[in-house]
Design an enzyme around this catalytic site. Structure first.
Site, PDB file in Angstrom:
ATOM      1  N   ARG A   1       0.848  -1.181   0.000  1.00 24.86           N
ATOM      2  CA  ARG A   1       0.000   0.000   0.000  1.00 24.86           C
ATOM      3  C   ARG A   1       0.893   1.244   0.000  1.00 24.86           C
ATOM      4  O   ARG A   1       2.046   1.191   0.427  1.00 24.86           O
ATOM      5  CB  ARG A   1      -0.906   0.007   1.228  1.00 24.86           C
ATOM      6  CG  ARG A   1      -1.786  -1.234   1.376  1.00 24.86           C
ATOM      7  CD  ARG A   1      -2.577  -1.179   2.666  1.00 24.86           C
ATOM      8  NE  ARG A   1      -3.443  -2.350   2.836  1.00 24.86           N
ATOM      9  CZ  ARG A   1      -3.078  -3.461   3.462  1.00 24.86           C
ATOM     10  NH1 ARG A   1      -1.861  -3.564   3.994  1.00 24.86           N
ATOM     11  NH2 ARG A   1      -3.931  -4.480   3.571  1.00 24.86           N
TER      12      ARG A   1
ATOM     13  N   LYS B   1      -1.202  -2.199   8.385  1.00 26.44           N
ATOM     14  CA  LYS B   1      -2.335  -1.654   9.125  1.00 26.44           C
ATOM     15  C   LYS B   1      -2.299  -2.105  10.579  1.00 26.44           C
ATOM     16  O   LYS B   1      -1.845  -3.202  10.890  1.00 26.44           O
ATOM     17  CB  LYS B   1      -3.647  -2.116   8.486  1.00 26.44           C
ATOM     18  CG  LYS B   1      -3.956  -1.492   7.134  1.00 26.44           C
ATOM     19  CD  LYS B   1      -5.307  -1.973   6.645  1.00 26.44           C
ATOM     20  CE  LYS B   1      -5.716  -1.300   5.355  1.00 26.44           C
ATOM     21  NZ  LYS B   1      -7.045  -1.770   4.881  1.00 26.44           N
TER      22      LYS B   1
ATOM     23  N   ARG C   1      -1.175  -2.573  -6.627  1.00 23.70           N
ATOM     24  CA  ARG C   1      -1.338  -3.685  -5.668  1.00 23.70           C
ATOM     25  C   ARG C   1      -2.221  -4.760  -6.292  1.00 23.70           C
ATOM     26  O   ARG C   1      -1.916  -5.959  -6.195  1.00 23.70           O
ATOM     27  CB  ARG C   1      -1.941  -3.150  -4.378  1.00 23.70           C
ATOM     28  CG  ARG C   1      -2.191  -4.191  -3.285  1.00 23.70           C
ATOM     29  CD  ARG C   1      -2.616  -3.465  -2.014  1.00 23.70           C
ATOM     30  NE  ARG C   1      -3.119  -4.353  -0.991  1.00 23.70           N
ATOM     31  CZ  ARG C   1      -2.377  -5.012  -0.101  1.00 23.70           C
ATOM     32  NH1 ARG C   1      -1.058  -4.893  -0.151  1.00 23.70           N
ATOM     33  NH2 ARG C   1      -2.914  -5.778   0.826  1.00 23.70           N
TER      34      ARG C   1
ATOM     35  N   HIS D   1      -3.317 -10.197   3.935  1.00 25.04           N
ATOM     36  CA  HIS D   1      -4.709 -10.129   4.345  1.00 25.04           C
ATOM     37  C   HIS D   1      -4.915 -10.950   5.612  1.00 25.04           C
ATOM     38  O   HIS D   1      -4.384 -12.059   5.725  1.00 25.04           O
ATOM     39  CB  HIS D   1      -5.623 -10.665   3.241  1.00 25.04           C
ATOM     40  CG  HIS D   1      -5.743  -9.741   2.074  1.00 25.04           C
ATOM     41  ND1 HIS D   1      -6.118 -10.163   0.811  1.00 25.04           N
ATOM     42  CD2 HIS D   1      -5.540  -8.395   1.963  1.00 25.04           C
ATOM     43  CE1 HIS D   1      -6.153  -9.123  -0.010  1.00 25.04           C
ATOM     44  NE2 HIS D   1      -5.804  -8.051   0.658  1.00 25.04           N
TER      45      HIS D   1
ATOM     46  N   TYR E   1     -10.117 -11.922  -5.864  1.00 26.01           N
ATOM     47  CA  TYR E   1      -9.208 -12.216  -6.977  1.00 26.01           C
ATOM     48  C   TYR E   1      -9.556 -13.526  -7.677  1.00 26.01           C
ATOM     49  O   TYR E   1      -9.022 -13.810  -8.744  1.00 26.01           O
ATOM     50  CB  TYR E   1      -7.756 -12.232  -6.484  1.00 26.01           C
ATOM     51  CG  TYR E   1      -7.304 -10.870  -6.024  1.00 26.01           C
ATOM     52  CD1 TYR E   1      -6.985  -9.883  -6.945  1.00 26.01           C
ATOM     53  CD2 TYR E   1      -7.234 -10.558  -4.669  1.00 26.01           C
ATOM     54  CE1 TYR E   1      -6.595  -8.618  -6.528  1.00 26.01           C
ATOM     55  CE2 TYR E   1      -6.851  -9.307  -4.244  1.00 26.01           C
ATOM     56  CZ  TYR E   1      -6.537  -8.337  -5.179  1.00 26.01           C
ATOM     57  OH  TYR E   1      -6.163  -7.082  -4.767  1.00 26.01           O
TER      58      TYR E   1
END
Length: 292
Positions: free
Chosen positions: A144, A168, A239, A262, A271
């Protein structure tokens, strides 16, 4: 209001573990809500006030922006209840924004477009070496924009060939450092990065040299698109490109999820829609005969 927002930012940093960019966004939305509702009379805040604010803002925002707004508002309302500024839990008064998970298709960039993006960087110039390194990291590792901006010199383990990613929620993960990514970083660090006491890898090209923000990383991608003469895209499209290319090369969804870091497989499931080869294998044949 300023005292409240200062305390709220500290709560988000220390108690919630949010990164700086998210804290700034949440505080921005909190300021907007408090200005509209009247921050001096929080104990008189009602569910109707909360709902009317959301409806008004959602009507002028995209679905994604509206979803982020209600998430930030719920966070603020929990904080107000926790600190005794309101007596009623108003989180349930925040209406949900209509939208369906996995309803969209991840948009990737073609390999030839990635190539011209990288070639657009003038590596005989300092800023060109920096932009080339940023684009290489984005396209090869699927980071990111905020993660690229947060990279520090100590995050690179040259001997082990690993890179620590500051993701994150202050989550730190390790990824292998591909040779071409390492070479791009070395080219920038040796002959492109200004001398500075900052530990962040990527700095502004003009003095005073400061760490790049996530918005600046996105701007690097945008300028590269202009130089390359292609449609302007965001850093997050790169990404998606990384995930799609890895999947098409034979990786499983679980492996793509590990690369993108993730936390839930559901985040990676989108995806599956671009994995045409595997979709064909589970497609049921069309019934014989003419449709009625």
């Amino acid at each position: 209001m300023e005292e409240l927002l200062t305390e709220y930012r500290a709560y988000l940093f220390c108690e919630r573990g949010l990164v700086a960019a998210t804290v700034r966004y949440y505080a921005q939305e909190a300021r907007l809500f408090l200005t509209r509702s009247g921050s001096g009379e929080l104990r008189e805040l009602t569910a109707g006030t909360v709902t009317r604010f959301v409806v008004a803002e959602a009507s002028v925002r995209s679905t994604g922006a509206a979803k982020l707004m209600v998430t930030a508002l719920r966070s603020l309302l929990r904080f107000l209840l926790l600190t005794g500024r309101v007596e009623t839990d108003l989180v349930s008064a925040v209406p949900a924004v209509a939208g369906w998970r996995l309803a969209w298709l991840p948009r990737s960039v073609r390999p030839d477009q990635v190539r011209v993006l990288l070639e657009s960087c003038e590596q005989n110039r300092l800023v060109g070496r920096r932009d080339f390194a940023i684009l290489t990291v984005l396209t090869r590792l699927g980071l990111r924009a905020g993660e690229v901006a947060a990279m520090e010199l100590d995050d690179i383990d040259w001997r082990a060939g690993e890179l620590v990613i500051r993701g994150k929620g202050n989550q730190h993960d390790k990824l292998p450092l591909p040779v071409d990514v390492g070479q791009a970083l070395v080219g920038y660090l040796r002959a492109g990065r200004p001398t500075s006491s900052y530990r962040q890898v990527f700095l502004t090209a003009l003095a005073p040299h400061q760490p790049l923000a996530s918005g600046s990383v996105c701007a690097v991608v945008g300028r590269a698109c202009v130089r390359a003469g292609i449609e302007r895209i965001g850093a997050h499209r790169l990404r998606h490109t990384t995930a799609t290319s890895v999947l098409q090369a034979g990786a499983s969804l679980e492996e793509v999820g590990q690369l993108l870091r993730h936390r839930e497989l559901n985040s990676t499931a989108i995806y599956a829609k671009v994995d045409h080869g595997r979709l064909v294998s589970v497609t049921r044949p069309w019934p014989s005969g003419s449709p009625s």
